[in-house]
Design a protein around this motif. Structure first.
Motif, PDB file in Angstrom:
ATOM      1  N   GLU A 144       0.834  -1.199   0.000  1.00  0.00           N
ATOM      2  CA  GLU A 144       0.000   0.000   0.000  1.00  0.00           C
ATOM      3  C   GLU A 144       0.867   1.247   0.000  1.00  0.00           C
ATOM      4  OE1 GLU A 144      -4.089   1.390   2.119  1.00  0.00           O
ATOM      5  OE2 GLU A 144      -2.451   0.983   3.529  1.00  0.00           O
ATOM      6  N   ILE A 145       0.404   2.268  -0.718  1.00  0.00           N
ATOM      7  CA  ILE A 145       0.936   3.628  -0.644  1.00  0.00           C
ATOM      8  C   ILE A 145      -0.121   4.455   0.071  1.00  0.00           C
ATOM      9  CG2 ILE A 145       1.722   5.638  -1.946  1.00  0.00           C
ATOM     10  CD1 ILE A 145       3.473   3.194  -2.401  1.00  0.00           C
ATOM     11  N   ARG A 146       0.263   5.184   1.109  1.00  0.00           N
ATOM     12  CA  ARG A 146      -0.739   5.945   1.855  1.00  0.00           C
ATOM     13  C   ARG A 146      -0.096   7.192   2.471  1.00  0.00           C
ATOM     14  NH1 ARG A 146      -0.337   1.078   5.160  1.00  0.00           N
ATOM     15  NH2 ARG A 146       1.031   1.475   6.948  1.00  0.00           N
ATOM     16  N   GLY A 147      -0.959   8.032   3.028  1.00  0.00           N
ATOM     17  CA  GLY A 147      -0.495   9.227   3.706  1.00  0.00           C
ATOM     18  C   GLY A 147      -1.154  10.471   3.156  1.00  0.00           C
ATOM     19  N   ARG A 148      -0.760  11.605   3.726  1.00  0.00           N
ATOM     20  CA  ARG A 148      -1.298  12.886   3.290  1.00  0.00           C
ATOM     21  C   ARG A 148      -0.175  13.906   3.266  1.00  0.00           C
ATOM     22  NH1 ARG A 148      -6.806  12.189   6.576  1.00  0.00           N
ATOM     23  NH2 ARG A 148      -8.201  11.803   4.817  1.00  0.00           N
ATOM     24  N   GLY A 149      -0.228  14.801   2.282  1.00  0.00           N
ATOM     25  CA  GLY A 149       0.744  15.883   2.199  1.00  0.00           C
ATOM     26  C   GLY A 149       2.152  15.355   2.140  1.00  0.00           C
ATOM     27  N   GLY A 150       3.010  15.917   3.001  1.00  0.00           N
ATOM     28  CA  GLY A 150       4.401  15.478   3.072  1.00  0.00           C
ATOM     29  C   GLY A 150       4.615  14.430   4.144  1.00  0.00           C
ATOM     30  N   MET A 151       3.607  13.585   4.362  1.00  0.00           N
ATOM     31  CA  MET A 151       3.662  12.506   5.353  1.00  0.00           C
ATOM     32  C   MET A 151       3.154  11.241   4.663  1.00  0.00           C
ATOM     33  SD  MET A 151       1.955  12.497   9.172  1.00  0.00           S
ATOM     34  CE  MET A 151       2.367  11.221  10.367  1.00  0.00           C
ATOM     35  N   LEU A 152       4.057  10.580   3.940  1.00  0.00           N
ATOM     36  CA  LEU A 152       3.686   9.476   3.057  1.00  0.00           C
ATOM     37  C   LEU A 152       4.404   8.194   3.458  1.00  0.00           C
ATOM     38  CD1 LEU A 152       3.890  11.454  -0.291  1.00  0.00           C
ATOM     39  CD2 LEU A 152       1.821  10.909   1.006  1.00  0.00           C
ATOM     40  N   ALA A 153       3.789   7.062   3.119  1.00  0.00           N
ATOM     41  CA  ALA A 153       4.349   5.782   3.536  1.00  0.00           C
ATOM     42  C   ALA A 153       4.157   4.719   2.482  1.00  0.00           C
ATOM     43  CB  ALA A 153       3.704   5.330   4.840  1.00  0.00           C
ATOM     44  N   ILE A 154       5.065   3.738   2.541  1.00  0.00           N
ATOM     45  CA  ILE A 154       5.017   2.554   1.692  1.00  0.00           C
ATOM     46  C   ILE A 154       5.036   1.349   2.620  1.00  0.00           C
ATOM     47  CG2 ILE A 154       6.149   1.277  -0.175  1.00  0.00           C
ATOM     48  CD1 ILE A 154       7.830   3.957  -0.565  1.00  0.00           C
ATOM     49  N   GLU A 155       3.972   0.546   2.596  1.00  0.00           N
ATOM     50  CA  GLU A 155       3.961  -0.677   3.411  1.00  0.00           C
ATOM     51  C   GLU A 155       4.434  -1.851   2.551  1.00  0.00           C
ATOM     52  OE1 GLU A 155       1.525  -3.241   6.701  1.00  0.00           O
ATOM     53  OE2 GLU A 155       0.854  -1.227   6.147  1.00  0.00           O
ATOM     54  N   ILE A 156       5.436  -2.581   3.057  1.00  0.00           N
ATOM     55  CA  ILE A 156       6.109  -3.630   2.297  1.00  0.00           C
ATOM     56  C   ILE A 156       5.745  -4.991   2.883  1.00  0.00           C
ATOM     57  CG2 ILE A 156       8.358  -4.506   1.549  1.00  0.00           C
ATOM     58  CD1 ILE A 156       9.397  -1.607   1.872  1.00  0.00           C
ATOM     59  N   VAL A 157       5.304  -5.893   1.987  1.00  0.00           N
ATOM     60  CA  VAL A 157       4.807  -7.201   2.400  1.00  0.00           C
ATOM     61  C   VAL A 157       5.368  -8.290   1.489  1.00  0.00           C
ATOM     62  CG1 VAL A 157       2.668  -6.270   3.355  1.00  0.00           C
ATOM     63  CG2 VAL A 157       2.757  -6.918   0.938  1.00  0.00           C
ATOM     64  N   LYS A 158       5.171  -9.531   1.895  1.00  0.00           N
ATOM     65  CA  LYS A 158       5.462 -10.645   0.992  1.00  0.00           C
ATOM     66  C   LYS A 158       4.437 -10.603  -0.140  1.00  0.00           C
ATOM     67  CE  LYS A 158       8.761 -12.172   3.658  1.00  0.00           C
ATOM     68  NZ  LYS A 158       8.638 -13.398   4.459  1.00  0.00           N
ATOM     69  N   PRO A 159       4.880 -10.650  -1.401  1.00  0.00           N
ATOM     70  CA  PRO A 159       3.956 -10.460  -2.525  1.00  0.00           C
ATOM     71  C   PRO A 159       2.714 -11.339  -2.437  1.00  0.00           C
ATOM     72  CG  PRO A 159       6.204 -10.483  -3.313  1.00  0.00           C
ATOM     73  CD  PRO A 159       6.271 -10.846  -1.848  1.00  0.00           C
ATOM     74  N   GLY A 160       1.565 -10.720  -2.690  1.00  0.00           N
ATOM     75  CA  GLY A 160       0.308 -11.442  -2.688  1.00  0.00           C
ATOM     76  C   GLY A 160      -0.294 -11.671  -1.325  1.00  0.00           C
ATOM     77  N   THR A 161       0.334 -11.137  -0.268  1.00  0.00           N
ATOM     78  CA  THR A 161      -0.145 -11.324   1.093  1.00  0.00           C
ATOM     79  C   THR A 161      -0.128  -9.987   1.823  1.00  0.00           C
ATOM     80  OG1 THR A 161       1.978 -11.674   2.246  1.00  0.00           O
ATOM     81  CG2 THR A 161       1.061 -13.554   1.038  1.00  0.00           C
ATOM     82  N   THR A 162      -0.548 -10.016   3.085  1.00  0.00           N
ATOM     83  CA  THR A 162      -0.352  -8.863   3.962  1.00  0.00           C
ATOM     84  C   THR A 162       0.722  -9.159   5.004  1.00  0.00           C
ATOM     85  OG1 THR A 162      -2.131  -9.610   5.432  1.00  0.00           O
ATOM     86  CG2 THR A 162      -2.732  -8.055   3.674  1.00  0.00           C
ATOM     87  N   GLU A 163       1.512 -10.221   4.796  1.00  0.00           N
ATOM     88  CA  GLU A 163       2.572 -10.577   5.736  1.00  0.00           C
ATOM     89  C   GLU A 163       3.703  -9.557   5.648  1.00  0.00           C
ATOM     90  OE1 GLU A 163       5.823 -14.152   6.593  1.00  0.00           O
ATOM     91  OE2 GLU A 163       4.187 -14.486   5.166  1.00  0.00           O
ATOM     92  N   PRO A 164       4.038  -8.910   6.746  1.00  0.00           N
ATOM     93  CA  PRO A 164       5.073  -7.873   6.703  1.00  0.00           C
ATOM     94  C   PRO A 164       6.434  -8.428   6.270  1.00  0.00           C
ATOM     95  CG  PRO A 164       3.848  -7.800   8.768  1.00  0.00           C
ATOM     96  CD  PRO A 164       3.472  -9.077   8.101  1.00  0.00           C
ATOM     97  N   ASP A 165       7.189  -7.613   5.527  1.00  0.00           N
ATOM     98  CA  ASP A 165       8.549  -7.987   5.121  1.00  0.00           C
ATOM     99  C   ASP A 165       9.512  -6.936   5.656  1.00  0.00           C
ATOM    100  OD1 ASP A 165      10.904  -8.831   3.955  1.00  0.00           O
ATOM    101  OD2 ASP A 165       9.980  -9.309   2.022  1.00  0.00           O
ATOM    102  N   ALA A 166       9.877  -7.099   6.929  1.00  0.00           N
ATOM    103  CA  ALA A 166      10.778  -6.151   7.566  1.00  0.00           C
ATOM    104  C   ALA A 166      12.178  -6.230   6.985  1.00  0.00           C
ATOM    105  CB  ALA A 166      10.810  -6.402   9.070  1.00  0.00           C
ATOM    106  N   ALA A 167      12.612  -7.415   6.559  1.00  0.00           N
ATOM    107  CA  ALA A 167      13.965  -7.579   6.025  1.00  0.00           C
ATOM    108  C   ALA A 167      14.138  -6.783   4.736  1.00  0.00           C
ATOM    109  CB  ALA A 167      14.266  -9.056   5.800  1.00  0.00           C
ATOM    110  N   LEU A 168      13.163  -6.871   3.838  1.00  0.00           N
ATOM    111  CA  LEU A 168      13.252  -6.107   2.594  1.00  0.00           C
ATOM    112  C   LEU A 168      13.190  -4.611   2.888  1.00  0.00           C
ATOM    113  CD1 LEU A 168      13.353  -5.856  -0.469  1.00  0.00           C
ATOM    114  CD2 LEU A 168      10.860  -6.196  -0.518  1.00  0.00           C
ATOM    115  N   THR A 169      12.350  -4.218   3.822  1.00  0.00           N
ATOM    116  CA  THR A 169      12.247  -2.808   4.195  1.00  0.00           C
ATOM    117  C   THR A 169      13.591  -2.269   4.644  1.00  0.00           C
ATOM    118  OG1 THR A 169       9.966  -3.213   4.902  1.00  0.00           O
ATOM    119  CG2 THR A 169      11.006  -1.166   5.654  1.00  0.00           C
ATOM    120  N   ALA A 170      14.264  -3.012   5.518  1.00  0.00           N
ATOM    121  CA  ALA A 170      15.568  -2.577   6.014  1.00  0.00           C
ATOM    122  C   ALA A 170      16.601  -2.532   4.902  1.00  0.00           C
ATOM    123  CB  ALA A 170      16.033  -3.517   7.126  1.00  0.00           C
ATOM    124  N   ALA A 171      16.547  -3.508   3.989  1.00  0.00           N
ATOM    125  CA  ALA A 171      17.523  -3.557   2.893  1.00  0.00           C
ATOM    126  C   ALA A 171      17.335  -2.384   1.937  1.00  0.00           C
ATOM    127  CB  ALA A 171      17.390  -4.881   2.142  1.00  0.00           C
TER     128      ALA A 171
END
Length: 446
Positions: free
Chosen positions: A369-396
């Motif tokens: 998901e891409i979300r947020g408002r104004g200059g406060m925006l976020a990208i949520e990173i997951v295992k493709p096709g799921t909502t399982e968080p992917d913290a390792a890819l985020t950190a990389a």
């Protein structure tokens, strides 16, 4: 008075690897004398900053998409902030407002009364940090209502002091090993559209939270309901439309003080003065800090005059709260926001950045998901096709951006959200270049 601000070319330029030799030398000195519990996102040491860039001690200029965690909204060393601070330092550095007051404190309170939501009579008390503002807002709510219980929501972040750690949801790194925490704090679900049941409306999510609060605590026992209108450390979560309004109405109906924690989302960051303005919600109390003073430590509780005046004289305050230099900085920062049209600039940044991020997401299945408002925006990173968080890819991805001279931050309860908080004065060209680096990192790593 001569205004001196850093003259830094607004471009990304890497003269050394990141970190460079001077930063590495300082890191060794740091390790000998700075507590290990104080960590840093970037491996470089800053020397100067202005506009949308940070220059490190090795002469590298980095694109700043973090704003010191939403603090340098007007850019570091904004000319109006610098001019006000230089004059104030020459006049008074400190008297303590509780001993000998000064005009700057009053002027900041006047601006807060003008800018915060609602047309009712308002008063403010000034402090140093966001956590102090939150603690004092809770104190005021408890005193005014004669009740003790405080309700916070999932994914909340409100600070690192004992009470605010109790309000904060995430254990690591904020709470682990630091208990016991303040009592009479209760947690209910928030609205998290990406993770809520499909089709859940804001009103339904609010009723879920209200039901839990009424069953677990009892509405007549609750002094305050506190939440961030857009959650910060929890993942830049924007609640579904109607959620905030339903919570605020329930609070009003039951004599509960609704506290909007606008520490990260306030002061033009989202394209309105405050994030609750997007929903037309008027809180009883608003806590502010971060972007209020252009980089100097200042925070505030602003709210209904009858609530703010309920506390006995001497019950609120602090030695440094509303320091004259910080107040001067705040007046300069607010003037820049008003005179330079930074609310509209935030909306433009949202439009520009969201378009670029959607292009990246179209090629990156790991972006949930891409979300947020104004200059406060976020990208949520997951295992493709799921909502399982992917913290390792985020950190990389974050690490790759840092190596390429772009300052980005991560957040989220699950450590899987990249957050973008550019100074609102950043140029379109710098912003797009930074997002291109981010896109290249996803292309290489995702």
């Amino acid at each position: 008075m001569t205004i001196t601000t850093p003259a830094i070319a607004q471009r990304r330029e890497l003269r050394t690897a990141i970190p460079g030799p001077r930063s590495q030398e300082l890191a060794e000195r740091r390790s000998a004398v700075v507590a290990a519990g104080v960590s840093s996102t970037m491996p470089v040491f800053a020397a100067r900053a202005a506009g949308g860039v940070i220059e490190d001690v090795d002469g590298n200029t980095l694109i700043d998409l973090g704003s010191g965690i939403a603090v340098t909204t007007v850019g570091s060393s904004d000319p109006r902030v610098v001019a006000n601070v230089q004059q104030q330092v020459a006049d008074i550095t400190h008297t303590c407002f509780m001993i000998s007051p000064y005009e700057g404190y009053v002027a900041v309170a006047e601006k807060l009364a003008e800018l915060t939501p609602g047309d009712h009579a308002k008063k403010s008390a000034l402090f140093n940090s966001g956590a102090e503002a939150v603690e004092n807002a809770v104190k005021i709510a408890r005193y005014a209502t004669g009740r003790q219980a405080v309700v916070a929501v999932d994914h909340a972040y409100h600070g690192r002091t004992n009470l605010t750690m109790a309000l904060t949801a995430k254990a690591m790194p904020y709470k682990k090993g630091f208990g016991p925490f303040a009592s009479d704090v209760y947690r209910v679900p928030t609205s998290y559209p990406f993770r809520d049941p499909e089709g859940m409306t804001g009103e339904e999510a609010a009723q879920r939270a209200i039901t839990m609060a009424e069953k677990a605590v009892g509405a007549d026992q609750i002094a305050a309901f506190i939440m961030e209108p857009i959650q910060g450390e929890g993942g830049f979560i924007v609640p579904a439309p109607g959620f905030l309004a339903a919570i605020a109405k329930w609070c009003t109906d039951n004599g509960i003080v609704f506290i909007a924690d606008e520490v990260q989302s306030g002061f033009a960051r989202t394209g309105e003065w405050f994030a609750v303005d997007h929903e037309g919600v008027v809180p009883d109390l608003v806590t502010t800090a971060k972007g209020i003073a252009g980089g100097l430590p200042l925070s505030a509780v602003t709210g209904r005059a009858e609530l703010m005046d309920s506390v006995h004289p001497g019950g609120l305050g602090g030695t440094y709260g509303g320091n004259p230099v910080a107040c001067a900085a705040a007046l300069g920062a607010i003037e820049t926001m008003e005179q330079d049209g930074l609310l509209d600039r935030a909306k433009h940044i949202e439009e520009l950045a969201t378009g670029a991020l959607r292009d990246i997401a179209a090629k990156t299945p790991a972006i949930g998901e891409i979300r947020g408002r104004g200059g406060m925006l976020a990208i949520e990173i997951v295992k493709p096709g799921t909502t399982e968080p992917d913290a390792a890819l985020t950190a990389a991805v974050a690490k790759r951006c840092h190596e390429q001279g772009v300052v980005i931050l991560t957040c989220g309860t699950f450590g899987n959200v990249i957050r973008l908080l550019p100074p609102l004065v950043i140029s379109d060209e710098l912003l797009l270049e930074g997002l291109q680096v981010l896109g290249d990192a996803f292309a290489d790593l995702a």
